[in-house]
Design a protein around this motif. Structure first.
Motif, short mmCIF file in Angstrom:
data_model
loop_
_atom_site.label_atom_id
_atom_site.label_comp_id
_atom_site.label_asym_id
_atom_site.label_seq_id
_atom_site.Cartn_x
_atom_site.Cartn_y
_atom_site.Cartn_z
N VAL A 1 0.83 -1.20 0.00
CA VAL A 1 0.00 0.00 0.00
C VAL A 1 0.87 1.25 0.00
CG1 VAL A 1 -1.71 1.33 1.30
CG2 VAL A 1 -1.94 -1.16 1.12
N ALA A 2 1.90 1.25 0.84
CA ALA A 2 2.74 2.45 0.97
C ALA A 2 3.61 2.70 -0.26
CB ALA A 2 3.62 2.32 2.22
N SER A 3 4.05 1.63 -0.91
CA SER A 3 5.07 1.78 -1.95
C SER A 3 4.54 1.79 -3.37
CB SER A 3 6.10 0.64 -1.83
OG SER A 3 6.76 0.69 -0.58
N THR A 4 3.31 1.34 -3.60
CA THR A 4 2.83 1.32 -4.97
C THR A 4 2.79 2.74 -5.52
OG1 THR A 4 1.08 0.55 -6.46
CG2 THR A 4 0.37 1.44 -4.35
N PRO A 5 3.33 2.96 -6.72
CA PRO A 5 3.45 4.33 -7.22
C PRO A 5 2.16 4.93 -7.75
CG PRO A 5 4.34 2.78 -8.81
CD PRO A 5 4.00 1.98 -7.59
N ASN A 6 1.14 4.10 -8.00
CA ASN A 6 -0.12 4.60 -8.56
C ASN A 6 -1.08 4.96 -7.43
OD1 ASN A 6 -2.48 5.12 -9.96
ND2 ASN A 6 -2.33 3.32 -11.27
N PRO A 7 -1.44 6.23 -7.26
CA PRO A 7 -2.35 6.60 -6.17
C PRO A 7 -3.71 5.92 -6.28
CG PRO A 7 -2.01 8.45 -7.67
CD PRO A 7 -1.02 7.41 -8.03
N ALA A 8 -4.14 5.58 -7.49
CA ALA A 8 -5.41 4.88 -7.66
C ALA A 8 -5.34 3.48 -7.08
CB ALA A 8 -5.79 4.83 -9.13
N SER A 9 -4.22 2.79 -7.29
CA SER A 9 -4.05 1.45 -6.71
C SER A 9 -4.05 1.54 -5.18
CB SER A 9 -2.74 0.83 -7.20
OG SER A 9 -2.73 0.67 -8.58
N ARG A 10 -3.35 2.53 -4.66
CA ARG A 10 -3.30 2.70 -3.20
C ARG A 10 -4.70 2.94 -2.63
NH1 ARG A 10 -0.16 6.74 -3.19
NH2 ARG A 10 1.69 5.40 -3.35
N GLU A 11 -5.45 3.79 -3.29
CA GLU A 11 -6.80 4.12 -2.83
C GLU A 11 -7.69 2.88 -2.81
OE1 GLU A 11 -10.39 7.02 -4.46
OE2 GLU A 11 -8.30 7.60 -4.81
N LEU A 12 -7.59 2.05 -3.84
CA LEU A 12 -8.44 0.87 -3.91
C LEU A 12 -7.98 -0.22 -2.95
CD1 LEU A 12 -9.04 0.86 -7.74
CD2 LEU A 12 -10.79 1.12 -5.97
N LEU A 13 -6.68 -0.36 -2.75
CA LEU A 13 -6.20 -1.30 -1.74
C LEU A 13 -6.74 -0.95 -0.36
CD1 LEU A 13 -2.48 -1.78 -2.88
CD2 LEU A 13 -4.12 -3.63 -2.52
N TYR B 1 4.09 -3.70 -5.01
CA TYR B 1 3.32 -3.69 -6.26
C TYR B 1 3.70 -2.51 -7.15
CZ TYR B 1 -0.75 -3.47 -9.35
OH TYR B 1 -1.58 -3.40 -10.44
N GLU B 2 4.24 -2.83 -8.32
CA GLU B 2 4.63 -1.91 -9.39
C GLU B 2 5.77 -0.97 -9.03
OE1 GLU B 2 0.63 -1.61 -12.13
OE2 GLU B 2 1.01 0.02 -10.72
N HIS B 3 6.24 -1.03 -7.79
CA HIS B 3 7.29 -0.11 -7.35
C HIS B 3 8.59 -0.33 -8.11
CE1 HIS B 3 9.84 2.20 -4.60
NE2 HIS B 3 10.63 1.15 -4.49
N ASN B 4 8.97 -1.60 -8.30
CA ASN B 4 10.23 -1.88 -8.98
C ASN B 4 10.17 -1.50 -10.45
OD1 ASN B 4 10.90 -2.92 -6.49
ND2 ASN B 4 11.75 -4.81 -7.28
N HIS B 5 9.04 -1.79 -11.09
CA HIS B 5 8.87 -1.38 -12.50
C HIS B 5 9.15 0.11 -12.65
CE1 HIS B 5 7.18 -5.15 -13.77
NE2 HIS B 5 6.07 -5.03 -13.08
N VAL B 6 8.44 0.90 -11.86
CA VAL B 6 8.48 2.35 -12.03
C VAL B 6 9.82 2.92 -11.57
CG1 VAL B 6 7.45 4.51 -11.20
CG2 VAL B 6 5.98 2.61 -11.92
N THR B 7 10.35 2.44 -10.46
CA THR B 7 11.61 2.97 -9.95
C THR B 7 12.76 2.71 -10.92
OG1 THR B 7 10.84 2.64 -7.68
CG2 THR B 7 13.20 2.96 -7.99
N ALA C 1 4.26 -2.68 -18.71
CA ALA C 1 3.82 -1.52 -19.49
C ALA C 1 2.66 -0.81 -18.81
CB ALA C 1 3.42 -1.96 -20.90
N HIS C 2 1.73 -1.55 -18.22
CA HIS C 2 0.61 -0.91 -17.52
C HIS C 2 1.12 -0.01 -16.40
CE1 HIS C 2 -2.87 -2.89 -19.37
NE2 HIS C 2 -2.13 -3.98 -19.43
N ALA C 3 2.10 -0.51 -15.64
CA ALA C 3 2.64 0.29 -14.54
C ALA C 3 3.26 1.59 -15.06
CB ALA C 3 3.67 -0.52 -13.76
N LEU C 4 4.02 1.49 -16.15
CA LEU C 4 4.71 2.66 -16.68
C LEU C 4 3.74 3.60 -17.41
CD1 LEU C 4 8.01 1.00 -17.93
CD2 LEU C 4 7.36 1.72 -15.64
N LEU C 5 2.73 3.04 -18.07
CA LEU C 5 1.68 3.86 -18.67
C LEU C 5 0.97 4.67 -17.60
CD1 LEU C 5 0.28 1.18 -21.12
CD2 LEU C 5 1.01 3.46 -21.86
N ASN C 6 0.55 4.01 -16.54
CA ASN C 6 -0.21 4.69 -15.49
C ASN C 6 0.64 5.70 -14.73
OD1 ASN C 6 -2.52 3.30 -16.16
ND2 ASN C 6 -2.40 1.84 -14.47
#
Length: 662
Positions: free
Chosen positions: A19-31, A464-470, A489-494
């Motif tokens: 929850v804390a590390s996922t870079p997409n605020p939408a994912s965090r909100e839904l988690l 979740y998705e943190h390593n992709h984006v970082t 690609a979804h992680a980087l697109l978002n």
């Protein structure tokens, strides 16, 4: 709880860290929302599986017969049958590889038979990709001039089908037509040229059955052979067949992320990997009849979104917005706004149906080999395609009719959207960058320090998705141009890295180039089978440079290995001479450092046969010119990539190394 794994020298996250590390605020909100509602997701189920078995994590558990399972450890150096660690570990990896090969092979089969259906005038499918048909005809020596395009497409597709299922020792024609000559010579010398996907799967399973082959070096050779079949029999075949049917991607700007859903619209998500029926369903959803049906149900319109690779296929060709990947498929259902998810094949996890039932979403399966209990099943058979149009309309109607059953009290759509520039084919990447010779000059001058492909699944073993984006952010800052496919690609697109504004996050060379051309520093080139586009780019740059692929500053990066298909993706690039960075240790015994004899306090690098073969200096590096690195910490992983690219540049005598370590 976090789990420290000393045997792998890693720590896997708990749900709070996701929850804390996922870079997409939408994912965090839904988690957080699903946590508050008490709804279980894969991240909760991952917690329930801890602590995970270290025998399985390191590949030292064998289930290849009914005598076991057997484990290799201090108490037992061999399994019941006498198999040692090397044969067990390599056998496990190879079985995972050919499972992924089978999945892509099934995808290729559907796409190829769909081309034949179109060529035969069945199912009202059209062959829209004439340019790809004609290119393949030229490569395969198929006469095309003056012939109907359908006849040419039929003959070309028969060649692709032969490559998918050949059992004799005839050449794999797609490999001969597209693999760099230097690589073909290398593979021939190693004796690893494949016959077909079907044959290499059969041989791999045969070799690893009880009482089969226990020479781990022979198993390793078969693994490399199967990786070539994975590439040229299934990836190339399915990607080419889809391009023949539906044409090449076209660049455009679109919008992605969870916020594309609308509370007052019918929301339909396309999920899976095979785009054939998906394309026809999209046509039906856009038809006046189905639009009128939605209006009569009280909807303001229809939103079509994408999940996983079916979503990326629609994104590339139509600009249809994608939402998320395999790791987020339960989260998007948690919006309560999804009326239907149309799923075909692969990466549709059972948990999606559980979440769908919680929020009243209709799941519709469209692949014969993917049945989900309780879902509406409307299968597409490319060998009996006459029902395709009627079935696609049935699916579209069922999706719209679900709108009336939606529980509007559960709707919660994160208002997060992201701009993305999409539709990158092999051809328009070359055209946009000015051709292969221009790309060579950009690399030689140091404007680009390298080109890397960053791809793959999600795994709950890293945030979740943190390593992709970082990793992506770090590398574009260092002037490394990135291509991406699949769930990564979804992680980087978002995250916005695939939009033109991301040029501001790139290093001075890459950033300047992106602003000049009006492109992003990360190019989304399609679904996971479309890694072929990246391979073709690497091969063409190699040709223009007069330098073997293995000697160029290229790299494959898989930050979150998950599905068995990811094994084949990495090995595909490896056998072409492109080294891999894997973001979490694979199921291979690690090389644990040990005390140096006679030197108190000093350590020497640990060693075992398998890790030395994959990551040492005498194994695949010596055979194919590339190796596998593992680093779960993404910033350290980015540094490792920079070092690897720098070494390649230094060996070539290319300028511009000074800014690599930003």
């Amino acid at each position: 709880m976090k789990q420290h794994l000393p045997v792998l020298n890693v720590e896997v996250p708990d749900k709070a860290e996701h929850v804390a590390s996922t870079p997409n605020p939408a994912s965090r909100e839904l988690l957080q929302r699903l946590e508050a509602l008490g709804v279980e997701t894969l991240f909760d189920r991952f917690e329930q599986q801890k602590p995970q078995c270290t025998f399985g994590l390191t590949g030292r558990c064998c289930r290849m017969c009914q005598w076991g399972p057997c484990r290799i450890g201090p108490r037992a150096e061999r399994g019941i049958c006498g198999k040692d660690q090397n044969a067990m570990v390599i056998g496990n990896v190879m079985r995972a590889l050919v499972a992924g090969l089978s999945a892509h092979g099934r995808h290729a089969h559907e796409a190829m038979f769909s081309v034949l259906a179109a060529a035969d005038g069945k199912a009202h499918l059209a062959i829209k990709g004439e340019a790809r048909v004609l290119e393949l005809a030229g490569r395969f020596g198929v006469p095309a001039e003056g012939r109907p395009i359908a006849d040419v497409a039929r003959e070309v597709t028969r060649i692709l089908l032969e490559d998918l299922g050949r059992l004799d020792a005839s050449p794999l024609r797609t490999l001969e037509a597209f693999a760099p000559p230097e690589r073909q010579e290398t593979w021939r010398g190693l004796g690893i040229l494949p016959r077909s996907a079907s044959y290499e799967v059969m041989e791999a399973l045969h070799m690893t059955t009880l009482g089969g082959c226990t020479d781990w070096t022979a198993l390793a050779a078969q693994e490399l052979r199967a990786a070539l079949a994975y590439c040229y029999s299934t990836l190339f075949g399915s990607s080419f067949a889809t391009e023949m049917l539906f044409g090449l991607p076209q660049q455009r700007i679109t919008t992605v992320n969870y916020g594309i859903l609308k509370a007052d619209h019918v929301n339909v998500l396309m999920h899976g990997h095979s785009p054939v029926m998906v394309e026809v369903i999209l046509e039906k959803l856009r038809s006046p009849e189905i639009q009128q049906l939605a209006s009569a149900a009280g909807a303001a319109g229809i939103v079509v979104g994408g999940l996983c690779c079916s979503g990326e296929e629609l994104l590339a060709r139509h600009g249809v917005s994608t939402v998320t990947n395999i790791g987020g498929q339960e989260l998007v259902l948690g919006t309560g706004a999804v009326d239907a998810v149309v799923v075909d094949m692969q990466c549709v996890i059972p948990g999606a149906k559980i979440l769908a039932d919680c929020f009243g979403t209709q799941i519709i399966t469209t692949c014969k080999s993917n049945r989900i209990p309780g879902a509406l099943h409307v299968p597409f058979d490319p060998e009996e395609p006459e029902q395709l149009q009627a079935d696609a309309e049935r699916v579209a109607r069922a999706a719209v009719e679900a709108f009336a059953r939606r529980d509007r009290s559960k709707i919660h759509i994160p208002q997060v959207t992201t701009a993305a520039q999409v539709g990158w084919s092999y051809e328009n990447i070359l055209d946009t960058l000015g051709g292969a010779e221009r790309i060579v000059e950009l690399l030689r001058s140091g404007t680009l320090k390298g080109i890397a492909t960053i791809v793959g699944c999600n795994t709950p073993k890293v945030p979740y998705e943190h390593n992709h984006v970082t990793l992506a952010r770090e590398l574009i800052r260092s002037d490394v141009l990135l291509l991406t496919t699949g769930c990564c690609a979804h992680a980087l697109l978002n995250d916005g890295l695939c939009g033109p504004d991301a040029a501001g996050q790139a290093g001075p060379g890459l950033g300047r180039l992106c602003r000049q051309l009006g492109i992003p520093p990360v190019l989304a080139v399609g679904g996971c089978v479309d890694n072929t586009r990246t391979l073709r780019l690497f091969a063409e740059v190699s040709r223009a440079a007069g330098v073997a692929v293995k000697d160029l500053p290229f790299m494959f990066i898989g930050p979150e290995p998950g599905n068995e298909k990811t094994v084949g993706q990495g090995l595909t690039f490896l056998v072409h001479g492109v080294s891999n960075l894997v973001g979490f240790p694979g199921p291979i015994p690690p090389a644990i450092p040990r005390p140096k004899p006679g030197e108190p306090g000093e350590l020497e690098r640990g060693s075992n046969d398998v890790i030395d073969f994959l990551a040492g200096t005498e194994g695949v590096l010596k055979l194919v010119g590339a190796k596998i690195y593992t680093e779960p910490e993404p910033r350290l992983g980015a540094q490792l990539v920079r070092m690897h690219l720098r070494r390649k540049r230094l060996a070539l005598g290319w300028a511009g190394q000074h800014s690599m370590g930003q």
